[in-house]
Scaffold this motif. Sequence first.
Motif, mmCIF file in Angstrom:
data_model
loop_
_atom_site.group_PDB
_atom_site.id
_atom_site.type_symbol
_atom_site.label_atom_id
_atom_site.label_comp_id
_atom_site.label_asym_id
_atom_site.label_seq_id
_atom_site.Cartn_x
_atom_site.Cartn_y
_atom_site.Cartn_z
ATOM 1 N N PHE A 263 18.399 35.088 -48.552
ATOM 2 C CA PHE A 263 17.316 34.114 -48.697
ATOM 3 C C PHE A 263 17.866 32.739 -48.348
ATOM 4 C CE2 PHE A 263 16.467 37.445 -51.789
ATOM 5 C CZ PHE A 263 15.127 37.738 -51.570
ATOM 6 N N SER A 264 16.980 31.836 -47.947
ATOM 7 C CA SER A 264 17.380 30.449 -47.796
ATOM 8 C C SER A 264 17.601 29.870 -49.191
ATOM 9 C CB SER A 264 16.301 29.656 -47.064
ATOM 10 O OG SER A 264 15.152 29.508 -47.905
ATOM 11 N N PRO A 265 18.371 28.791 -49.340
ATOM 12 C CA PRO A 265 18.559 28.188 -50.671
ATOM 13 C C PRO A 265 17.228 27.831 -51.341
ATOM 14 C CG PRO A 265 20.122 27.273 -49.113
ATOM 15 C CD PRO A 265 19.195 28.116 -48.311
ATOM 16 N N LYS A 266 16.299 27.279 -50.581
ATOM 17 C CA LYS A 266 15.005 26.904 -51.146
ATOM 18 C C LYS A 266 14.241 28.117 -51.649
ATOM 19 C CE LYS A 266 10.659 24.573 -49.985
ATOM 20 N NZ LYS A 266 9.882 23.895 -48.908
ATOM 21 N N ASN A 267 14.187 29.170 -50.833
ATOM 22 C CA ASN A 267 13.471 30.375 -51.245
ATOM 23 C C ASN A 267 14.136 31.068 -52.427
ATOM 24 O OD1 ASN A 267 11.561 29.995 -49.253
ATOM 25 N ND2 ASN A 267 12.498 31.430 -47.813
ATOM 26 N N TYR A 268 15.455 31.013 -52.452
ATOM 27 C CA TYR A 268 16.189 31.604 -53.575
ATOM 28 C C TYR A 268 15.827 30.884 -54.877
ATOM 29 C CZ TYR A 268 20.160 32.922 -56.539
ATOM 30 O OH TYR A 268 20.945 33.375 -57.571
ATOM 31 N N ARG A 269 15.813 29.564 -54.844
ATOM 32 C CA ARG A 269 15.461 28.790 -56.045
ATOM 33 C C ARG A 269 14.030 29.087 -56.475
ATOM 34 N NH1 ARG A 269 16.622 22.541 -55.827
ATOM 35 N NH2 ARG A 269 18.363 22.974 -57.273
ATOM 36 N N GLU A 270 13.113 29.146 -55.525
ATOM 37 C CA GLU A 270 11.706 29.405 -55.852
ATOM 38 C C GLU A 270 11.531 30.801 -56.442
ATOM 39 O OE1 GLU A 270 9.736 28.756 -52.172
ATOM 40 O OE2 GLU A 270 9.646 26.560 -52.389
ATOM 41 N N MET A 271 12.220 31.763 -55.865
ATOM 42 C CA MET A 271 12.108 33.136 -56.343
ATOM 43 C C MET A 271 12.623 33.252 -57.778
ATOM 44 S SD MET A 271 13.944 36.568 -54.838
ATOM 45 C CE MET A 271 15.568 35.898 -55.270
ATOM 46 N N ILE A 272 13.771 32.679 -58.052
ATOM 47 C CA ILE A 272 14.333 32.747 -59.400
ATOM 48 C C ILE A 272 13.492 31.943 -60.380
ATOM 49 C CG2 ILE A 272 16.365 32.254 -60.812
ATOM 50 C CD1 ILE A 272 16.703 34.583 -58.895
ATOM 51 N N SER A 273 12.965 30.811 -59.918
ATOM 52 C CA SER A 273 12.125 29.984 -60.781
ATOM 53 C C SER A 273 10.869 30.735 -61.199
ATOM 54 C CB SER A 273 11.750 28.697 -60.048
ATOM 55 O OG SER A 273 10.921 27.890 -60.858
ATOM 56 N N ARG A 274 10.252 31.485 -60.268
ATOM 57 C CA ARG A 274 9.059 32.258 -60.597
ATOM 58 C C ARG A 274 9.349 33.343 -61.623
ATOM 59 N NH1 ARG A 274 7.998 31.907 -54.964
ATOM 60 N NH2 ARG A 274 8.866 34.003 -54.652
ATOM 61 N N SER A 275 10.607 33.845 -61.628
ATOM 62 C CA SER A 275 10.970 34.899 -62.578
ATOM 63 C C SER A 275 11.236 34.341 -63.970
ATOM 64 C CB SER A 275 12.209 35.658 -62.096
ATOM 65 O OG SER A 275 13.366 34.851 -62.231
ATOM 66 N N GLY A 276 11.293 32.996 -64.072
ATOM 67 C CA GLY A 276 11.505 32.362 -65.378
ATOM 68 C C GLY A 276 12.956 32.143 -65.727
ATOM 69 N N ALA A 277 13.899 32.484 -64.816
ATOM 70 C CA ALA A 277 15.317 32.392 -65.155
ATOM 71 C C ALA A 277 15.762 30.967 -65.400
ATOM 72 C CB ALA A 277 16.159 33.018 -64.040
ATOM 73 N N THR A 278 15.228 30.003 -64.634
ATOM 74 C CA THR A 278 15.688 28.636 -64.808
ATOM 75 C C THR A 278 15.148 28.009 -66.079
ATOM 76 O OG1 THR A 278 13.842 27.916 -63.411
ATOM 77 C CG2 THR A 278 15.976 28.223 -62.352
ATOM 78 N N ASN A 279 14.064 28.538 -66.620
ATOM 79 C CA ASN A 279 13.509 27.990 -67.851
ATOM 80 C C ASN A 279 14.144 28.602 -69.087
ATOM 81 O OD1 ASN A 279 11.678 26.337 -66.465
ATOM 82 N ND2 ASN A 279 10.218 28.026 -66.255
ATOM 83 N N THR A 280 14.306 29.911 -69.067
ATOM 84 C CA THR A 280 14.827 30.581 -70.254
ATOM 85 C C THR A 280 16.338 30.654 -70.267
ATOM 86 O OG1 THR A 280 14.701 32.747 -69.207
ATOM 87 C CG2 THR A 280 12.759 31.997 -70.388
ATOM 88 N N LYS A 281 16.955 30.762 -69.077
ATOM 89 C CA LYS A 281 18.402 30.890 -68.944
ATOM 90 C C LYS A 281 18.951 32.014 -69.823
ATOM 91 C CE LYS A 281 19.000 26.040 -67.774
ATOM 92 N NZ LYS A 281 19.692 24.788 -68.030
ATOM 93 N N LYS A 282 18.209 33.115 -69.830
ATOM 94 C CA LYS A 282 18.630 34.259 -70.627
ATOM 95 C C LYS A 282 19.747 35.015 -69.910
ATOM 96 C CE LYS A 282 14.188 35.108 -72.872
ATOM 97 N NZ LYS A 282 13.064 36.067 -73.023
ATOM 98 N N LYS A 283 20.581 35.631 -70.677
ATOM 99 C CA LYS A 283 21.603 36.491 -70.119
ATOM 100 C C LYS A 283 20.969 37.795 -69.660
ATOM 101 C CE LYS A 283 25.384 34.759 -72.972
ATOM 102 N NZ LYS A 283 26.421 35.117 -73.961
ATOM 103 N N LEU A 284 21.486 38.302 -68.527
ATOM 104 C CA LEU A 284 20.975 39.566 -68.026
ATOM 105 C C LEU A 284 21.525 40.704 -68.862
ATOM 106 C CD1 LEU A 284 21.402 39.009 -64.191
ATOM 107 C CD2 LEU A 284 19.336 38.762 -65.558
ATOM 108 N N ARG A 285 20.672 41.695 -69.143
ATOM 109 C CA ARG A 285 21.101 42.872 -69.885
ATOM 110 C C ARG A 285 20.752 44.125 -69.079
ATOM 111 N NH1 ARG A 285 19.239 39.491 -74.021
ATOM 112 N NH2 ARG A 285 20.800 39.111 -75.633
ATOM 113 N N MET A 286 21.671 45.050 -69.042
ATOM 114 C CA MET A 286 21.445 46.302 -68.328
ATOM 115 C C MET A 286 20.732 47.280 -69.247
ATOM 116 S SD MET A 286 22.670 45.759 -65.372
ATOM 117 C CE MET A 286 22.709 47.410 -64.698
ATOM 118 N N ASP A 287 19.664 47.914 -68.737
ATOM 119 C CA ASP A 287 18.966 48.943 -69.510
ATOM 120 C C ASP A 287 19.779 50.230 -69.486
ATOM 121 O OD1 ASP A 287 16.865 47.265 -70.038
ATOM 122 O OD2 ASP A 287 15.759 47.858 -68.224
ATOM 123 N N THR A 288 19.747 50.950 -70.595
ATOM 124 C CA THR A 288 20.430 52.230 -70.649
ATOM 125 C C THR A 288 19.464 53.336 -70.249
ATOM 126 O OG1 THR A 288 19.846 52.491 -72.969
ATOM 127 C CG2 THR A 288 21.956 51.442 -72.482
#
Length: 301
Positions: A263-288
């Motif tokens: 992705f371009s840097p801009k698209n990468y930021r937009e994509m992650i922002s839509r997922s809520g990662a930049t707001n919540t800054k939650k740690k990723l967890r792997m499902d079992t």
Amino acid sequence: MQQTTFWKKYMTNAQLDLSIARYTKVPITWAEDSYVPEFNKLYFIMEGEGFVKTNGKIYYPKPGDLYLLPAGSTQAYGTLNDHNTFGKYWCHFSSKVNDAHLFQIIQAPVFVKPRDPELLIQKFKQLIFYSEKGDLSSGFRIHSILLEIMADFIEQSQDIQFDSRTVPSFEKMDKILQYIESHLHDSLSVEELARIASFHPNYFISVFKKYTGLSPIQFINRQRIERAKHLLLFTDQSVSAIADSLGMEVSYFSRMFREQIGFSPKNYREMISRSGATNTKKKLRMDTEPDYFKDKTDLPE
């Protein structure tokens, strides 16, 4: 646990290879006096009594203990009660980083108490299932599960030590990786890094690639992109400002980012922002995976 820049990068080259995984209710004849295996062993004790001995020290595992018996150590084991022998999940596996045994490089404790025994049981059941299934995808799953088990073991260990004597040029390479990390904004050259390490440039490239799996330039660019991803996620800096902070022209930075991330840097930021990662800054967890591995297989190990 002391973690230098070098060790964190070097350990990513670890290669784990499972040879067998099973559940066993050991017979009363389960015993070995003294031998030195070329493979590592994991024992997750579920029931019963017995002992294991490694490098002159004897242990009496209890249900819920996860034991690691490393390759190259002098070992012994046996039963204590003919009517109450061990029932255990176990596996044999090799582990190397370049040419060295992993557990010669890191000195780990012999056992830990897993935080989530039920989850560990499921991981062992998965190892058994996929080792018996034996298709192409099973190898990937086995490798992933082994890495998870060992990552959990290391995280739960109170005292992990690194033995730099097993890694030639450790101090020089650690110095180089720290230098790169603090000078990502500079125009770094192989000649400059080789001079800092007091190596000929050709030899430096060979040593660097052995320890990181990448050429110096590939590694530097990978680290710049990782820094850029962090800045895109957790700051409001413009793409141009981020490129400038990494000492790169914005057009070249954007092209390299797209080549590595897709992705371009801009698209990468937009994509992650839509997922809520930049707001919540939650740690990723792997499902079992679901608990559908039920069968147990008895072998005398």
